[in-house]
Design a protein around this motif. Structure first.
Motif, PDB file in Angstrom:
ATOM      1  N   HIS A   1      15.129   5.813  10.680  1.00 29.97           N
ATOM      2  CA  HIS A   1      15.393   4.380  10.541  1.00 29.97           C
ATOM      3  C   HIS A   1      16.838   4.070  10.142  1.00 29.97           C
ATOM      4  O   HIS A   1      17.156   2.925   9.795  1.00 29.97           O
ATOM      5  N   GLY A   2      17.717   5.063  10.205  1.00 29.81           N
ATOM      6  CA  GLY A   2      19.120   4.834   9.875  1.00 29.81           C
ATOM      7  C   GLY A   2      20.047   4.942  11.067  1.00 29.81           C
ATOM      8  O   GLY A   2      21.268   4.992  10.914  1.00 29.81           O
ATOM      9  N   LYS A   3      19.476   4.958  12.274  1.00 26.48           N
ATOM     10  CA  LYS A   3      20.317   5.110  13.467  1.00 26.48           C
ATOM     11  C   LYS A   3      19.691   4.378  14.647  1.00 26.48           C
ATOM     12  O   LYS A   3      18.490   4.107  14.670  1.00 26.48           O
ATOM     13  N   ASP A   4      20.539   4.064  15.619  1.00 24.64           N
ATOM     14  CA  ASP A   4      20.066   3.492  16.877  1.00 24.64           C
ATOM     15  C   ASP A   4      20.575   4.357  18.014  1.00 24.64           C
ATOM     16  O   ASP A   4      20.815   5.552  17.826  1.00 24.64           O
TER      17      ASP A   4
ATOM     18  N   GLY B   1       0.806  -1.217   0.000  1.00 26.81           N
ATOM     19  CA  GLY B   1       0.000   0.000   0.000  1.00 26.81           C
ATOM     20  C   GLY B   1       0.837   1.263   0.000  1.00 26.81           C
ATOM     21  O   GLY B   1       1.977   1.288   0.473  1.00 26.81           O
ATOM     22  N   GLU B   2       0.250   2.322  -0.532  1.00 20.51           N
ATOM     23  CA  GLU B   2       0.924   3.619  -0.651  1.00 20.51           C
ATOM     24  C   GLU B   2       1.426   4.135   0.690  1.00 20.51           C
ATOM     25  O   GLU B   2       2.535   4.654   0.800  1.00 20.51           O
ATOM     26  N   ASP B   3       0.600   3.977   1.740  1.00 16.75           N
ATOM     27  CA  ASP B   3       0.943   4.530   3.060  1.00 16.75           C
ATOM     28  C   ASP B   3       2.067   3.765   3.750  1.00 16.75           C
ATOM     29  O   ASP B   3       2.590   4.236   4.767  1.00 16.75           O
ATOM     30  N   CYS B   4       2.391   2.590   3.233  1.00 18.29           N
ATOM     31  CA  CYS B   4       3.406   1.757   3.893  1.00 18.29           C
ATOM     32  C   CYS B   4       4.744   1.778   3.166  1.00 18.29           C
ATOM     33  O   CYS B   4       5.589   0.902   3.369  1.00 18.29           O
ATOM     34  N   VAL B   5       4.943   2.772   2.320  1.00 19.93           N
ATOM     35  CA  VAL B   5       6.222   2.973   1.635  1.00 19.93           C
ATOM     36  C   VAL B   5       6.593   4.441   1.796  1.00 19.93           C
ATOM     37  O   VAL B   5       5.813   5.324   1.441  1.00 19.93           O
ATOM     38  N   SER B   6       7.758   4.729   2.373  1.00 15.29           N
ATOM     39  CA  SER B   6       8.138   6.117   2.640  1.00 15.29           C
ATOM     40  C   SER B   6       9.513   6.450   2.082  1.00 15.29           C
ATOM     41  O   SER B   6      10.478   5.711   2.284  1.00 15.29           O
ATOM     42  N   LEU B   7       9.560   7.597   1.395  1.00 12.11           N
ATOM     43  CA  LEU B   7      10.826   8.159   0.918  1.00 12.11           C
ATOM     44  C   LEU B   7      11.188   9.419   1.690  1.00 12.11           C
ATOM     45  O   LEU B   7      12.185  10.073   1.376  1.00 12.11           O
ATOM     46  N   GLY B   8      10.388   9.773   2.672  1.00 11.43           N
ATOM     47  CA  GLY B   8      10.594  11.008   3.427  1.00 11.43           C
ATOM     48  C   GLY B   8      11.937  11.023   4.135  1.00 11.43           C
ATOM     49  O   GLY B   8      12.356  10.023   4.731  1.00 11.43           O
TER      50      GLY B   8
ATOM     51  N   HIS C   1      27.452   5.613  16.516  1.00 11.23           N
ATOM     52  CA  HIS C   1      27.666   5.510  15.072  1.00 11.23           C
ATOM     53  C   HIS C   1      26.757   6.492  14.346  1.00 11.23           C
ATOM     54  O   HIS C   1      25.585   6.642  14.694  1.00 11.23           O
ATOM     55  N   LYS C   2      27.307   7.143  13.322  1.00 12.66           N
ATOM     56  CA  LYS C   2      26.540   8.176  12.638  1.00 12.66           C
ATOM     57  C   LYS C   2      25.373   7.572  11.871  1.00 12.66           C
ATOM     58  O   LYS C   2      25.376   6.400  11.495  1.00 12.66           O
ATOM     59  N   CYS C   3      24.373   8.402  11.628  1.00 13.03           N
ATOM     60  CA  CYS C   3      23.174   7.968  10.928  1.00 13.03           C
ATOM     61  C   CYS C   3      23.505   7.577   9.489  1.00 13.03           C
ATOM     62  O   CYS C   3      24.191   8.310   8.775  1.00 13.03           O
ATOM     63  N   ARG C   4      23.030   6.412   9.063  1.00 16.83           N
ATOM     64  CA  ARG C   4      23.162   5.959   7.676  1.00 16.83           C
ATOM     65  C   ARG C   4      21.753   5.628   7.174  1.00 16.83           C
ATOM     66  O   ARG C   4      21.303   4.486   7.283  1.00 16.83           O
ATOM     67  N   PRO C   5      21.024   6.602   6.648  1.00 16.40           N
ATOM     68  CA  PRO C   5      19.633   6.361   6.271  1.00 16.40           C
ATOM     69  C   PRO C   5      19.502   5.442   5.063  1.00 16.40           C
ATOM     70  O   PRO C   5      20.345   5.466   4.158  1.00 16.40           O
ATOM     71  N   PRO C   6      18.455   4.620   5.025  1.00 18.68           N
ATOM     72  CA  PRO C   6      18.191   3.794   3.852  1.00 18.68           C
ATOM     73  C   PRO C   6      17.628   4.659   2.726  1.00 18.68           C
ATOM     74  O   PRO C   6      17.298   5.826   2.921  1.00 18.68           O
ATOM     75  N   ASP C   7      17.502   4.071   1.542  1.00 21.33           N
ATOM     76  CA  ASP C   7      16.921   4.788   0.407  1.00 21.33           C
ATOM     77  C   ASP C   7      15.406   4.865   0.505  1.00 21.33           C
ATOM     78  O   ASP C   7      14.787   5.806  -0.002  1.00 21.33           O
ATOM     79  N   VAL C   8      14.815   3.868   1.147  1.00 24.34           N
ATOM     80  CA  VAL C   8      13.355   3.818   1.288  1.00 24.34           C
ATOM     81  C   VAL C   8      13.029   2.970   2.509  1.00 24.34           C
ATOM     82  O   VAL C   8      13.785   2.065   2.874  1.00 24.34           O
ATOM     83  N   VAL C   9      11.905   3.273   3.151  1.00 22.84           N
ATOM     84  CA  VAL C   9      11.436   2.497   4.304  1.00 22.84           C
ATOM     85  C   VAL C   9      10.085   1.888   3.956  1.00 22.84           C
ATOM     86  O   VAL C   9       9.194   2.592   3.461  1.00 22.84           O
ATOM     87  N   VAL C  10       9.954   0.589   4.193  1.00 23.67           N
ATOM     88  CA  VAL C  10       8.669  -0.077   3.980  1.00 23.67           C
ATOM     89  C   VAL C  10       8.142  -0.583   5.317  1.00 23.67           C
ATOM     90  O   VAL C  10       8.918  -0.896   6.225  1.00 23.67           O
TER      91      VAL C  10
END
Length: 495
Positions: A61-64, A47-54, A68-77
Motif C-alpha cells: 500500500h506504499g506504491k503504485d 475489527g482486528e482483521d481490518c487493521v494491519s501492521l504487516g 517512485h520508490k515505495c513509501r509504506p505507511p505505518d499501518v493499513v486500515v
C-alpha cells in the motif's frame, strides 16, 4: 557538494543537515508513538482483521505503478463503510496522523506513497453498487467498485460506463485522479461524468458535494464542489461514494486501422475527422516504434509506420456514413492499409496492438519496468511535439514508444527503464521534465490524465502560476488545516 564552501559555511551546512535529520527522526518517533496509541481505537472501530501492521501489506500500500520508490505507511486500515471511515479519520485527526486513501494502486505519479508515514485507508472492502437508476442513466458506487465490475453488473441493463483508462481502476480512484482514457473524445473524462460525491474530510466530517442523494443532469447552484474534489488526488478528502453518468450501449460498433507515412498525416486525418462532425468514439495513435513492438509481441503484421486505430459507435446506418467519411479523409492524407470490421472477434483482432501496447513495450527490454508519462497539447501542436519528443528519446538513449489519445491531444511515452540503473533513471527524470515543459510551451498541460502526485508538483506551479497555486493552497488549508490528507502530493508545501 560542500567542497566549494568556506570552512565556516561548510560547518554551518553540516549543522543544518544534522538539525534536519534530528527533526525528521524526532517526528518519526512521535508519529510511531501516536500510531501505537491509536491501534486499539482502530481495532474497536473496524475489527482486528481490518487493521494491519504487516510489512508486506504496508509495502503493497506504499506504491503504485510509477517509478517512485515505495513509501509504506505505518499501518493499513480496511474500513467497510463510510461511518468507519469517518470514525477512523477522527482518530487520525485527533492524533495528527497523516491519511492516505488507497484504491487499487494503479496510479502513475506516486500518489499513494506515505511520504510522511501515517495511516493508509485501503477502501477495497467498500464494494457496493448502490442506487442504479436505469431510466435516469446514473448509478452510485463505493470506492471498492472497479470499472470492469460496474460494467459487468450493468451488462443486462443496456447501459455502460465508458470512461476507460486501461487499468481496471477503482471508480472513486478514477474520480480522485480525474482519469479518462480511450473513449474521452466521445464521452468525456471523469470531470464530465461525476454527478455527486460523498467525501470524508480530514476531521471525519462527511459531506455530499451536490447535496445528499441529489443527481440532476445539470445544476447552477453554488460553487462546483464536485469538480473541486475530482482530480484532488486524496489531498482534500476521502471519496467514499461517487454518482456517475451512464450511457446506452451502442446498437453497433465498427473498428478501423489505418497506416500513414508521417505523424503529420495521421494527426491531419484526426483533425479533419473531428471537423467533419464524425462522432467518433475512439481515435488512438501508435508511433512506428510502438507498432514494431506490438507486431513482435502479438505476432501481428501492421506496417511499421505511424498508425491510427479508430472506433465508431451508433446505428447501422450512421456507422456506414461515419466509416465512409473517415476512410475518405484518411485516403486524402495518404493513409493506406485501411481495414475495418464490425463483428466483435474481428474488431478485437484489429485493436489487439493498442490493447497490448503496455505489455509490448515492456517486452522490448525483458526484466525492466515500464513507466508511462503523459502530456496534452492543442491538436494543432501534436505533430510538432511528437516529432521533437522522438528526437529527444533518441538523443537521451531511452526506450519510449509513443501511444496517444490523439482525439483530444493527449499522448503517452511508455518508458521502459532498468530500475537498478541510477543513470538511466536520472535520464528518464530529465526527459519527462523536458517533455512536460515542451507541452507547456505549446499551451498544453504537464498531465492530461495521470495527475500530479509527487512527480509533477513543480510543473504544476509552472503551469498555473503562483497566484493560482496560492488559491489552491488556500483551499487545502481551509479543508485540511493540519495537512493530514495525503501530504506532499499535488502542492509542494512542506514535507
Amino acid at each position: 557538494m560542500l567542497l566549494g564552501l568556506t570552512p565556516s559555511r561548510r560547518l554551518l551546512s553540516v549543522r543544518r543537515s544534522l538539525i534536519q535529520c534530528r527533526s525528521v527522526s524526532s517526528e518519526n518517533t512521535a508519529r510511531k508513538a501516536a500510531v501505537d496509541r491509536v491501534l486499539s481505537a482502530f481495532r474497536s472501530i473496524c475489527g482486528e482483521d481490518c487493521v494491519s501492521l504487516g510489512e508486506a501489506i504496508r509495502e503493497q500500500h506504499g506504491k503504485d505503478e510509477s517509478v517512485h520508490k515505495c513509501r509504506p505507511p505505518d499501518v493499513v486500515v480496511f474500513p467497510r463503510c463510510v461511518e468507519e471511515v469517518s470514525s477512523l479519520a477522527k482518530v487520525c485527526h485527533d492524533h495528527n496522523l497523516p491519511i492516505i486513501p488507497f484504491g487499487t494502486g494503479t496510479g502513475l505519479e506516486g500518489g499513494v506513497g506515505a511520504v510522511k508515514g501515517g495511516v493508509c485507508f485501503s477502501l477495497r472492502n467498500m464494494e457496493q453498487i448502490l442506487d442504479l437508476h436505469q431510466e435516469d442513466f446514473d448509478v452510485t458506487v463505493e470506492p471498492g467498485v472497479t470499472r470492469k465490475t460496474l460494467n459487468a453488473y450493468l451488462r443486462d441493463t443496456g447501459l455502460w460506463f465508458p470512461v476507460d483508462p486501461g487499468a481496471d481502476a477503482s471508480l472513486c480512484g478514477m474520480a480522485a485522479t480525474s482519469a479518462s482514457g480511450t473513449n474521452a473524445v466521445r464521452y468525456g473524462t471523469m470531470r464530465e461524468n461525476v454527478m455527486n460525491l460523498e467525501v470524508v474530510l480530514s476531521n471525519g466530517t462527511v459531506i455530499h458535494t451536490a447535496g445528499k442523494g441529489r443527481r440532476p443532469r445539470k445544476t447552477s447552484a453554488g460553487y462546483n464542489l464536485t469538480n473541486l474534489f475530482v482530480g484532488s488526488e486524496g489531498t482534500l478528502g476521502i471519496i467514499t461514494k461517487t454518482t456517475l453518468r451512464l450511457y446506452g450501449i451502442p446498437e453497433s460498433m465498427v473498428s478501423a486501422v489505418c497506416s500513414f507515412p508521417s505523424v503529420q498525416a495521421a494527426v491531419d486525418s484526426t483533425v479533419q475527422i473531428l471537423q467533419a462532425g464524425v462522432p467518433i468514439a475512439r481515435i488512438e495513435f501508435l508511433d512506428d516504434v510502438m507498432i514494431d513492438a506490438c507486431n513482435k509481441f502479438s505476432s501481428l503484421s501492421y506496417p511499421v509506420t505511424p498508425t491510427l486505430f479508430l472506433e465508431f459507435h451508433g446505428s447501422e446506418r450512421s456507422l456506414e456514413e461515419q466509416v465512409a467519411t473517415a476512410e475518405e479523409i484518411t485516403q486524402s492524407n495518404e493513409g493506406s492499409d485501411f481495414q475495418w470490421a464490425q463483428d466483435a472477434e474481428t474488431r478485437n483482432r484489429l485493436w489487439k496492438a493498442r490493447r497490448d501496447a503496455w505489455y509490448a513495450a515492456q517486452a522490448l527490454r525483458p526484466g525492466c519496468k515500464a513507466y508511462s508519462t503523459d502530456v496534452c497539447v492543442p491538436l494543432s501542436r501534436l505533430p510538432q511535439i511528437i516529432v521533437e519528443t522522438k528526437k529527444d528519446l533518441l538523443e537521451s538513449r531511452l526506450t519510449g514508444p509513443i501511444a496517444g489519445h490523439v482525439g483530444d491531444g493527449n499522448f503517452h511515452c511508455l518508458m521502459v527503464v532498468d530500475p537498478n540503473d541510477p543513470d538511466e533513471l536520472h535520464r528518464v527524470h530529465l526527459f519527462t521534465e523536458r517533455l512536460a515543459r515542451r507541452a507547456l510551451a505549446m499551451d498544453g498541460t504537464c498531465t492530461g490524465e495521470h495527475g500530479v502526485g509527487l512527480g509533477k508538483r513543480t510543473l504544476l506551479c509552472e503551469e498555473v502560476g503562483p497566484l493560482a497555486i496560492q488559491v489552491m493552497q488556500g483551499l487545502k488549508d481551509s479543508l485540511d488545516p493540519k495537512n493530514l490528507m495525503n501530504p506532499g502530493k499535488v502542492l509542494k508545501g512542506e514535507l
